[in-house]
Design a protein around this motif. Sequence first.
Motif, PDB file in Angstrom:
ATOM      1  N   UNK A 121      -6.863  -0.791   9.155  1.00  0.00           N
ATOM      2  CA  UNK A 121      -6.082  -1.987   8.846  1.00  0.00           C
ATOM      3  C   UNK A 121      -4.694  -1.811   9.477  1.00  0.00           C
ATOM      4  N   UNK A 122      -4.485  -2.399  10.630  1.00  0.00           N
ATOM      5  CA  UNK A 122      -3.293  -2.101  11.423  1.00  0.00           C
ATOM      6  C   UNK A 122      -2.116  -3.037  11.168  1.00  0.00           C
ATOM      7  N   UNK A 123      -2.374  -4.306  10.864  1.00  0.00           N
ATOM      8  CA  UNK A 123      -1.291  -5.283  10.777  1.00  0.00           C
ATOM      9  C   UNK A 123      -1.335  -6.084   9.485  1.00  0.00           C
ATOM     10  N   UNK A 124      -0.180  -6.683   9.141  1.00  0.00           N
ATOM     11  CA  UNK A 124      -0.114  -7.562   7.971  1.00  0.00           C
ATOM     12  C   UNK A 124      -0.998  -8.787   8.183  1.00  0.00           C
ATOM     13  N   UNK A 125      -1.105  -9.224   9.452  1.00  0.00           N
ATOM     14  CA  UNK A 125      -1.960 -10.381   9.741  1.00  0.00           C
ATOM     15  C   UNK A 125      -3.410 -10.082   9.380  1.00  0.00           C
ATOM     16  N   UNK A 126      -3.859  -8.871   9.692  1.00  0.00           N
ATOM     17  CA  UNK A 126      -5.228  -8.477   9.349  1.00  0.00           C
ATOM     18  C   UNK A 126      -5.408  -8.433   7.838  1.00  0.00           C
ATOM     19  N   UNK A 127      -4.369  -7.991   7.124  1.00  0.00           N
ATOM     20  CA  UNK A 127      -4.420  -7.948   5.668  1.00  0.00           C
ATOM     21  C   UNK A 127      -4.524  -9.367   5.104  1.00  0.00           C
ATOM     22  N   UNK A 128      -3.803 -10.306   5.710  1.00  0.00           N
ATOM     23  CA  UNK A 128      -3.840 -11.686   5.224  1.00  0.00           C
ATOM     24  C   UNK A 128      -5.218 -12.304   5.416  1.00  0.00           C
ATOM     25  N   UNK A 129      -5.885 -11.943   6.505  1.00  0.00           N
ATOM     26  CA  UNK A 129      -7.241 -12.431   6.727  1.00  0.00           C
ATOM     27  C   UNK A 129      -8.165 -11.907   5.626  1.00  0.00           C
ATOM     28  N   UNK A 130      -8.027 -10.603   5.317  1.00  0.00           N
ATOM     29  CA  UNK A 130      -8.856 -10.000   4.272  1.00  0.00           C
ATOM     30  C   UNK A 130      -8.588 -10.635   2.909  1.00  0.00           C
ATOM     31  N   UNK A 131      -7.338 -11.018   2.692  1.00  0.00           N
ATOM     32  CA  UNK A 131      -6.941 -11.549   1.379  1.00  0.00           C
ATOM     33  C   UNK A 131      -7.046 -13.060   1.304  1.00  0.00           C
ATOM     34  N   UNK A 132      -7.579 -13.690   2.358  1.00  0.00           N
ATOM     35  CA  UNK A 132      -7.594 -15.158   2.422  1.00  0.00           C
ATOM     36  C   UNK A 132      -8.251 -15.780   1.200  1.00  0.00           C
ATOM     37  N   UNK A 133      -9.292 -15.139   0.671  1.00  0.00           N
ATOM     38  CA  UNK A 133      -9.980 -15.694  -0.502  1.00  0.00           C
ATOM     39  C   UNK A 133      -9.053 -15.747  -1.702  1.00  0.00           C
ATOM     40  N   UNK A 134      -8.055 -14.877  -1.725  1.00  0.00           N
ATOM     41  CA  UNK A 134      -7.128 -14.856  -2.852  1.00  0.00           C
ATOM     42  C   UNK A 134      -6.215 -16.051  -2.910  1.00  0.00           C
TER      43      UNK A 134
END
Length: 275
Positions: A180-193
């Motif tokens: 998990x390299x970037x905050x953008x990638x984290x936001x994609x993972x957390x999109x359901x939230x």
Amino acid sequence: MTDELVNMTSQEVKRYLDENSVDQYNLVDVRQGWEYEEYHLPGAALIPLPELADRLNEIRSDRPTIVYCAAGGRSAAAANLLKGQGFTDVYNMLGGIKSWKNEYAIGPQSLGMIYFSGNETALEILYLAYGMEISIASFYTKTASSVTPELAETFKSLARFEEGHKAKIFGAARQLDPSLKTREAMEVKAAAGKVLEGGITLEEFLERTRNYLDFPNGALEAAMIFEAQALDLYMRCSKKAANSSSAEILRWLAQEEKGHLKILGSMLERKAANP
């Protein structure tokens, strides 16, 4: 959440109180002290929502618990928090004390939490927490433009705190998943939230409650509902997190949200003293 929120109408609550003795149930008012002094249900214990997490020991967990507030929103958040801490027989009074007094109540009856099944991994819990922080920060940012200058400054400050929370959660997630390299990638993972339980987005919630937010204390009460739900999520998840680092961060987040609730509660008190 593992259990669905159970609601009772004011008529059902009246009937229940009439049919049971006072030592058979808990009746909890989660409004502020000044609201309680104006009018409250006979025998109700006052435990304001910002103080609830620290005063759970005052509520008998072996009895049914009925919680109420002004319109049903804060008490719904309180009921979810209680259920998350092991209270199994909890009821939210729909419409709050306004419906008890046969007044028309406008406001969110129950704002769903981010969906939490109880079976998530430590990394999935962090994704949920990140999604919750996105929702709260967005709420403060969007609402700040339509409230009083004093409240706007408070909301902007709280939004900045939530951004800091996101950074801390991202750091913990990277420890569990180095890819998990970037905050953008984290936001994609957390999109359901970003979607509240029942499929309601933050934007839909704001649209549905636009008139409610125009009420003098409406925005403050909505903010308290959000913060209480975040506190509920973090308290539940900290117990489940297998990774000690994740659990520590979740406990820290819970303490932060407690602080935010107290700030909002103090603002409600000040608004009552200086209407």
